[in-house]
Design a protein around this motif. Structure first.
Motif, PDB file in Angstrom:
ATOM      1  N   PRO A 131       7.049  23.352  67.238  1.00  0.00           N
ATOM      2  CA  PRO A 131       5.832  22.580  66.942  1.00  0.00           C
ATOM      3  C   PRO A 131       5.652  22.221  65.474  1.00  0.00           C
ATOM      4  N   CYS A 132       6.309  22.915  64.562  1.00  0.00           N
ATOM      5  CA  CYS A 132       6.146  22.608  63.135  1.00  0.00           C
ATOM      6  C   CYS A 132       7.093  21.519  62.652  1.00  0.00           C
ATOM      7  N   VAL A 133       8.130  21.226  63.427  1.00  0.00           N
ATOM      8  CA  VAL A 133       9.074  20.169  63.043  1.00  0.00           C
ATOM      9  C   VAL A 133       8.442  18.815  63.332  1.00  0.00           C
ATOM     10  N   SER A 166       0.288  17.155  60.622  1.00  0.00           N
ATOM     11  CA  SER A 166      -0.553  18.342  60.847  1.00  0.00           C
ATOM     12  C   SER A 166      -0.635  18.757  62.309  1.00  0.00           C
ATOM     13  N   GLU A 167      -0.233  17.882  63.216  1.00  0.00           N
ATOM     14  CA  GLU A 167      -0.350  18.187  64.640  1.00  0.00           C
ATOM     15  C   GLU A 167       0.626  19.293  65.019  1.00  0.00           C
ATOM     16  N   GLU A 218       2.455  28.460  57.950  1.00  0.00           N
ATOM     17  CA  GLU A 218       1.651  28.388  56.741  1.00  0.00           C
ATOM     18  C   GLU A 218       1.922  27.128  55.926  1.00  0.00           C
ATOM     19  N   LEU A 219       3.030  26.439  56.222  1.00  0.00           N
ATOM     20  CA  LEU A 219       3.377  25.227  55.492  1.00  0.00           C
ATOM     21  C   LEU A 219       2.740  24.011  56.145  1.00  0.00           C
ATOM     22  N   ASP A 220       2.695  22.906  55.398  1.00  0.00           N
ATOM     23  CA  ASP A 220       2.040  21.700  55.901  1.00  0.00           C
ATOM     24  C   ASP A 220       2.875  20.955  56.934  1.00  0.00           C
ATOM     25  N   TYR A 221       4.188  21.052  56.817  1.00  0.00           N
ATOM     26  CA  TYR A 221       5.065  20.352  57.766  1.00  0.00           C
ATOM     27  C   TYR A 221       6.493  20.813  57.556  1.00  0.00           C
ATOM     28  N   ARG A 244      -2.850   8.470  58.609  1.00  0.00           N
ATOM     29  CA  ARG A 244      -2.092   8.631  59.859  1.00  0.00           C
ATOM     30  C   ARG A 244      -0.880   9.535  59.650  1.00  0.00           C
ATOM     31  N   LEU A 245      -0.211   9.388  58.511  1.00  0.00           N
ATOM     32  CA  LEU A 245       0.922  10.251  58.201  1.00  0.00           C
ATOM     33  C   LEU A 245       0.497  11.710  58.164  1.00  0.00           C
ATOM     34  N   LYS A 246      -0.598  11.996  57.481  1.00  0.00           N
ATOM     35  CA  LYS A 246      -1.086  13.374  57.381  1.00  0.00           C
ATOM     36  C   LYS A 246      -1.492  13.928  58.741  1.00  0.00           C
TER      37      LYS A 246
END
Length: 288
Positions: free
Chosen positions: A176-178, A286-287, A144-147, A280-282
């Motif tokens: 995958p979230c790291v 988000s990937e 649920e968090l952005d990163y 690009r950072l975002k």
């Protein structure tokens, strides 16, 4: 009985509307509060049969970033004054003493994503707990968090050999979230930086160059040699970096002075510094 229940329901619902309006006003003026409404049904039995009264319980959550006494709005205001466009809020994970609880991170999904003209990203600085790369926040909340940033802290991780510490980072990066390795320049947790860079490249993870590690007020000791290694292998494997203020309040928000000087001294390519390329950072963050 029925008339009494009807009147009480009307009173409760009117109270709810009034309180909701007041709280919405608080949010619009301050933006530090969110509220979650739970409606509980209490049944009682009368001569006419079962009846129901709705009781409204409103829990107000003050959104104070747990790594500081400042609120999120305080930090957004400070970022706005400094002309920033994007601000990442990454409180320490639950494994850190007095840090964010699961409820805190869950509440961030209700928080406004833009304040005082500043776009906000809500993340977490996870604690790596062991050599297997276990982390201190569950997958549901991480999703649920952005990163997420993954870091080592002495209160959560017992430093081992270079090989053991490197394995801990590599295993954490497979989540995958790291998306960022936090202050992995710390001499207290020695690692093989080339192996770390190869793993970061494979997992789409970037390195943080931490202001607090390079500034005179820093507490991690001399990290320059380790940061040189990080930048060397980031250039070799074409891994972008992000400069981080590591600000635990409003005082150092947007302050990358020492980090920027160090990176430029090392002739690191500007195009690989993601602070210069917010889209690009975002995208990288988000990937999944």
């Amino acid at each position: 009985g029925f008339v009494l229940v009807f009147i009480l329901n009307c009173i409760f619902l009117l109270t709810f509307v009034i309180v909701t309006a007041i709280l919405e006003l608080m949010i619009s003026l301050r933006s530090d509060f969110i509220f979650i409404c739970h409606i509980f049904s209490i049944y009682f039995r009368s001569k006419e049969g079962s009846s129901c009264i709705f009781l409204i319980y409103i829990r107000i959550l003050s959104q104070v970033a747990t790594g500081t006494t400042c609120t999120i709005s305080d930090m957004a205001k400070a970022a706005s004054r400094k002309g920033l466009k994007l601000l990442g809020i990454t409180d320490h994970g639950p494994g850190t003493l007095a840090a964010g609880t699961s409820s805190y991170f869950r509440s961030l999904t209700y928080a406004p994503k833009k304040r005082f003209g500043i776009e906000l990203l809500f993340g977490v600085e996870l604690n790596i707990l062991d050599i297997d790369g276990h982390l201190d926040l569950n997958d549901e909340l991480l999703g649920e968090l952005d990163y997420a940033i993954a870091s080592m802290h002495a209160q959560n991780y017992n430093s081992g050999t270079i090989a053991e510490n490197t394995s801990a980072y590599l295993n954490a990066m497979t989540h995958p979230c790291v998306k960022v390795l936090g202050h992995c320049d710390n001499p207290a947790f020695p690692v093989d930086y080339e192996t770390l860079a190869v793993g970061a490249k494979e997992n789409g993870v970037i390195f943080e160059i931490n202001e607090a590690s390079l500034a005179p007020y820093g507490y991690r000791g001399d990290t320059r040699a380790n940061n040189q290694e990080i930048l060397k292998y980031c250039m070799k494997y074409e891994i972008p970096i992000v400069l981080s203020s590591d600000s635990h309040g409003v005082g150092h928000i947007g302050d990358f002075t020492c980090a920027a000087e160090f990176v430029h001294e090392m002739m690191f390519p500007e195009k690989m510094i993601l602070n210069n390329d917010i889209p690009r950072l975002k995208l990288i963050l988000s990937e999944r």
